[in-house]
Scaffold this motif. Structure first.
Motif, PDB file in Angstrom:
ATOM      1  N   ALA A 307       0.769  -1.222  -0.141  1.00 38.81           N
ATOM      2  CA  ALA A 307       0.003  -0.005  -0.028  1.00 38.81           C
ATOM      3  C   ALA A 307       0.748   1.100   0.021  1.00 38.81           C
ATOM      4  CB  ALA A 307      -0.899   0.016   1.220  1.00 38.81           C
ATOM      5  N   THR A 308       2.145   1.240   0.232  1.00 40.42           N
ATOM      6  CA  THR A 308       3.214   2.386   0.381  1.00 40.42           C
ATOM      7  C   THR A 308       4.103   2.333  -0.621  1.00 40.42           C
ATOM      8  OG1 THR A 308       4.396   1.335   2.019  1.00 40.42           O
ATOM      9  CG2 THR A 308       2.647   2.687   2.836  1.00 40.42           C
ATOM     10  N   SER A 309       3.746   1.529  -1.655  1.00 38.91           N
ATOM     11  CA  SER A 309       4.684   1.117  -2.893  1.00 38.91           C
ATOM     12  C   SER A 309       4.625   2.844  -3.557  1.00 38.91           C
ATOM     13  CB  SER A 309       4.267   0.478  -3.659  1.00 38.91           C
ATOM     14  OG  SER A 309       4.648   0.372  -4.990  1.00 38.91           O
ATOM     15  N   LYS A 310       5.995   3.234  -3.962  1.00 43.51           N
ATOM     16  CA  LYS A 310       6.333   4.423  -4.529  1.00 43.51           C
ATOM     17  C   LYS A 310       5.333   4.585  -5.953  1.00 43.51           C
ATOM     18  CE  LYS A 310      10.005   5.945  -1.927  1.00 43.51           C
ATOM     19  NZ  LYS A 310      11.398   6.608  -1.814  1.00 43.51           N
ATOM     20  N   LEU A 312       2.532   3.692  -6.464  1.00 41.56           N
ATOM     21  CA  LEU A 312       1.025   3.959  -6.322  1.00 41.56           C
ATOM     22  C   LEU A 312       0.944   5.044  -5.402  1.00 41.56           C
ATOM     23  CD1 LEU A 312       0.010   0.447  -5.091  1.00 41.56           C
ATOM     24  CD2 LEU A 312      -0.483   1.128  -7.255  1.00 41.56           C
ATOM     25  N   LEU A 313       1.901   5.516  -4.483  1.00 41.52           N
ATOM     26  CA  LEU A 313       1.714   6.722  -3.740  1.00 41.52           C
ATOM     27  C   LEU A 313       2.761   7.781  -4.190  1.00 41.52           C
ATOM     28  CD1 LEU A 313       1.057   5.504  -0.158  1.00 41.52           C
ATOM     29  CD2 LEU A 313      -0.292   7.097  -1.576  1.00 41.52           C
ATOM     30  N   SER A 314       2.697   8.426  -5.409  1.00 44.23           N
ATOM     31  CA  SER A 314       3.784   9.227  -5.792  1.00 44.23           C
ATOM     32  C   SER A 314       3.918  10.294  -5.096  1.00 44.23           C
ATOM     33  CB  SER A 314       3.482   9.516  -7.155  1.00 44.23           C
ATOM     34  OG  SER A 314       1.963   9.973  -7.436  1.00 44.23           O
ATOM     35  N   SER A 315       2.760  10.812  -4.139  1.00 44.18           N
ATOM     36  CA  SER A 315       2.713  12.052  -3.576  1.00 44.18           C
ATOM     37  C   SER A 315       3.357  11.933  -2.149  1.00 44.18           C
ATOM     38  CB  SER A 315       1.397  12.505  -3.309  1.00 44.18           C
ATOM     39  OG  SER A 315       0.693  11.538  -2.326  1.00 44.18           O
ATOM     40  N   GLU A 316       3.742  10.651  -1.683  1.00 41.75           N
ATOM     41  CA  GLU A 316       4.347  10.395  -0.236  1.00 41.75           C
ATOM     42  C   GLU A 316       3.049  11.001   0.808  1.00 41.75           C
ATOM     43  OE1 GLU A 316       7.615   9.082   0.446  1.00 41.75           O
ATOM     44  OE2 GLU A 316       7.018   8.283  -1.486  1.00 41.75           O
ATOM     45  N   ARG A 317       2.012  10.755   0.501  1.00 46.53           N
ATOM     46  CA  ARG A 317       1.036  11.302   1.432  1.00 46.53           C
ATOM     47  C   ARG A 317       0.109  10.051   1.562  1.00 46.53           C
ATOM     48  NH1 ARG A 317       1.770  16.504   3.032  1.00 46.53           N
ATOM     49  NH2 ARG A 317      -0.279  16.745   4.016  1.00 46.53           N
ATOM     50  N   VAL A 318      -0.733  10.001   2.789  1.00 42.78           N
ATOM     51  CA  VAL A 318      -1.754   9.054   3.001  1.00 42.78           C
ATOM     52  C   VAL A 318      -3.029   9.685   2.369  1.00 42.78           C
ATOM     53  CG1 VAL A 318      -3.274   8.000   4.681  1.00 42.78           C
ATOM     54  CG2 VAL A 318      -0.712   8.274   5.116  1.00 42.78           C
ATOM     55  N   PRO A 319      -3.543   9.263   1.543  1.00 44.54           N
ATOM     56  CA  PRO A 319      -4.859   9.656   0.594  1.00 44.54           C
ATOM     57  C   PRO A 319      -6.117   9.456   1.690  1.00 44.54           C
ATOM     58  CG  PRO A 319      -4.157   7.716  -0.160  1.00 44.54           C
ATOM     59  CD  PRO A 319      -3.312   8.012   0.652  1.00 44.54           C
ATOM     60  N   GLU A 385      -9.549   8.869  -8.025  1.00 38.12           N
ATOM     61  CA  GLU A 385     -10.233   8.893  -6.549  1.00 38.12           C
ATOM     62  C   GLU A 385     -10.529   7.451  -6.070  1.00 38.12           C
ATOM     63  OE1 GLU A 385     -13.927  11.190  -6.930  1.00 38.12           O
ATOM     64  OE2 GLU A 385     -13.020  12.887  -6.896  1.00 38.12           O
ATOM     65  N   ARG A 386     -10.886   6.332  -7.093  1.00 38.06           N
ATOM     66  CA  ARG A 386     -10.956   5.240  -6.695  1.00 38.06           C
ATOM     67  C   ARG A 386      -9.646   4.671  -6.244  1.00 38.06           C
ATOM     68  NH1 ARG A 386     -13.906   1.907  -3.872  1.00 38.06           N
ATOM     69  NH2 ARG A 386     -13.414  -0.278  -4.326  1.00 38.06           N
ATOM     70  N   LEU A 387      -8.532   4.803  -6.830  1.00 46.03           N
ATOM     71  CA  LEU A 387      -7.163   4.501  -6.304  1.00 46.03           C
ATOM     72  C   LEU A 387      -6.843   5.167  -4.905  1.00 46.03           C
ATOM     73  CD1 LEU A 387      -4.331   3.306  -6.759  1.00 46.03           C
ATOM     74  CD2 LEU A 387      -3.689   5.280  -7.682  1.00 46.03           C
ATOM     75  N   ASP A 388      -7.311   6.012  -4.726  1.00 43.84           N
ATOM     76  CA  ASP A 388      -7.107   6.963  -3.240  1.00 43.84           C
ATOM     77  C   ASP A 388      -7.846   6.134  -2.469  1.00 43.84           C
ATOM     78  OD1 ASP A 388      -5.582   8.635  -4.313  1.00 43.84           O
ATOM     79  OD2 ASP A 388      -6.725  10.490  -4.130  1.00 43.84           O
ATOM     80  N   THR A 389      -9.226   5.841  -2.667  1.00 46.05           N
ATOM     81  CA  THR A 389      -9.999   5.348  -1.699  1.00 46.05           C
ATOM     82  C   THR A 389      -9.497   3.651  -1.419  1.00 46.05           C
ATOM     83  OG1 THR A 389     -12.029   6.296  -2.471  1.00 46.05           O
ATOM     84  CG2 THR A 389     -12.227   4.248  -1.178  1.00 46.05           C
ATOM     85  N   PRO A 441       1.223  13.397   5.670  1.00 47.38           N
ATOM     86  CA  PRO A 441       2.727  12.930   5.134  1.00 47.38           C
ATOM     87  C   PRO A 441       2.908  11.550   5.652  1.00 47.38           C
ATOM     88  CG  PRO A 441       3.129  14.648   6.541  1.00 47.38           C
ATOM     89  CD  PRO A 441       1.670  14.697   6.476  1.00 47.38           C
ATOM     90  N   LEU A 442       3.618  10.667   4.738  1.00 48.96           N
ATOM     91  CA  LEU A 442       4.174   9.432   5.320  1.00 48.96           C
ATOM     92  C   LEU A 442       5.589   9.644   5.894  1.00 48.96           C
ATOM     93  CD1 LEU A 442       3.036   7.200   2.240  1.00 48.96           C
ATOM     94  CD2 LEU A 442       2.391   6.687   4.702  1.00 48.96           C
TER      95      LEU A 442
END
Length: 453
Positions: A307-310, A312-319, A385-389, A441-442
């Motif tokens: 879930a914290t793979s870069k 998938l999470l390019s923003s380095e923040r918890v959506p 939005e679905r990815l963030d969810t 932020p993560l």
């Protein structure tokens, strides 16, 4: 060895184990401390002043290694395997007993039989689990003889001396049980900071010493006019190959070696989740490995890593959740209920059940992640939005698990919660009860939570 030198050696090994296992304590009690001698003499004087101690003669079958007297129906004759001679042993422990007769001080235990029974019957959860409660009630149905509370000093020269009688030492169980009072600063004054810690909410003891804690201890407290424990949690034992661990048999585990091999937190998790409360548990390093691989690395570590793979999470923040649909309902329900279920199981002392709620929730979170294929969602801008969810649900599962697992895995969960960017003031039980829809932020995430063994 000299008794004190031997006890010092044993005591240091327990202190070292507490340090190795990351176990903190407010007070590490030694019955040789000056504070303890003061507390024991104070309790003795209270019992004597209230008329519950008298001088008499004690006869019975005595086991040195058990430090206990046994009645005629608690002993049996056996043949010593080494010498071939016939000896008497305690049926309960198998230890050799000898007929002993001597003058000593006695405590009027028999006067408290009905009061102790009433205490147990009026408080259904005062002794848990139920099989131990029934064991104590059964014991109280028979005769409850007065209890020997001193030994001649010639036999027990290193015990605490009976006040005003240099010929007698205070016997082990009255001495040892007083530790629980000593730890709170008894005899209490206005400056005793830990006075409110007595009586304990939960007193944890092994099944082999239940008689001393569920019968003798409450009787001493009643006799001294002191409050009784609110609950005795009586645990079973660890066995190996279905047999009681024994150095002579060689079926023992070295806790220092096990902690070094598998890590402190994984071993703590195994011990609490698999440790027998109702029945004995069979110790197995194969099970430690299996639980490490399946639960810790396979469920919690794997979900957090994915879930914290870069990628998938390019923003380095918890959506935060934005596009919730019916596919999320099962996981959503488990996330909102897991904390209360966990709490209820702990309050009922069903630790294995409590942990199963957490890892069932993590299992569902992993399924949810796989089913929603976020690695495909990330390729489609319209599915942002679905990815963030999906990622939000996965990270919430990790956050809630991290909070609930803190008591048993404090170091690993501190790292997990740091990596998730969870502030220290938001790591309490109340924070596990609700979903957090807050972008944050993560943390650094520079090491694997549960590396391959």
């Amino acid at each position: 060895m000299d008794p004190l030198a031997f006890c010092n050696k044993v005591s240091e090994s327990f202190k070292s184990l507490c340090e190795a296992a990351n176990i903190e304590y407010t007070s590490f009690q030694r019955t040789t401390s000056k504070d303890h001698a003061v507390a024991v003499k104070e309790l003795w004087n209270q019992l004597q002043k209230n008329g519950y101690i008298y001088k008499g003669k004690h006869e019975g079958w005595y086991a040195v290694s058990d430090e206990a007297f046994y009645t005629a129906n608690q002993v049996q004759e056996v043949t010593d395997e080494k010498t071939g001679e016939k000896i008497m042993v305690a049926i309960e422990s198998g230890q050799r007993v000898e007929w002993t007769s001597e003058e000593n001080y006695k405590f009027k235990l028999s006067l408290f039989q009905k009061d102790i029974l009433n205490w147990i019957n009026d408080n259904p959860n005062v002794i848990v689990p139920n099989n131990r409660r029934n064991e104590v009630i059964s014991y109280l149905q028979g005769d409850l003889p007065d209890l020997s509370v001193s030994r001649l000093r010639a036999r027990l020269h290193w015990g605490i001396q009976v006040p005003n009688d240099p010929e007698h030492s205070i016997y082990v169980w009255l001495d040892a049980l007083t530790n629980y009072l000593t730890a709170t600063g008894y005899p209490w004054t206005s400056e005793s900071k830990l006075r409110s810690a007595f009586p304990p909410d939960v007193q944890v003891v092994g099944k082999d010493i239940i008689k001393f804690h569920a019968i003798y201890w409450p009787a001493f407290l009643m006799a001294a006019g002191l409050p009784l424990p609110k609950q005795l949690l009586v645990h079973a034992h660890w066995t190996m190959q279905k047999q009681k661990m024994s150095k002579s048999k060689g079926n023992v585990a070295d806790p220092f070696q096990v902690l070094k091999q598998y890590g402190i937190d994984p071993v703590r998790y195994y011990l609490v989740r698999n440790g027998g409360v109702v029945d004995d548990s069979d110790y197995s390093e194969d099970v430690i490995k299996m639980m490490y691989t399946k639960d810790l690395a396979g469920q919690l570590g794997n979900l957090f890593s994915r879930a914290t793979s870069k990628s998938l999470l390019s923003s380095e923040r918890v959506p935060v959740r934005k596009a919730v649909n019916s596919n999320d309902q099962t996981l959503h329900t488990m996330l909102t209920e897991v904390a209360d279920n966990f709490d209820k199981a702990f309050e009922e002392r069903e630790f294995t059940k409590a942990f199963s709620y957490v890892f069932n929730m993590l299992s569902e979170a992993n399924k949810h992640f796989t089913h929603n294929e976020p690695w495909n969602l990330v390729k489609k801008p319209e599915e942002k939005e679905r990815l963030d969810t999906v990622l939000s649900y996965s990270l919430e599962a990790c956050r809630i698990a991290g909070i609930l697992l803190q008591p048993v895995m404090p170091t690993k969960m501190d790292k997990l919660l740091n990596d998730l960017g969870v502030p220290h003031e938001e790591r309490y039980f109340k924070d596990a009860k609700t979903l957090k829809d807050v972008e944050r932020p993560l943390g650094e995430r520079n090491t694997v939570l549960f590396p391959r063994l």
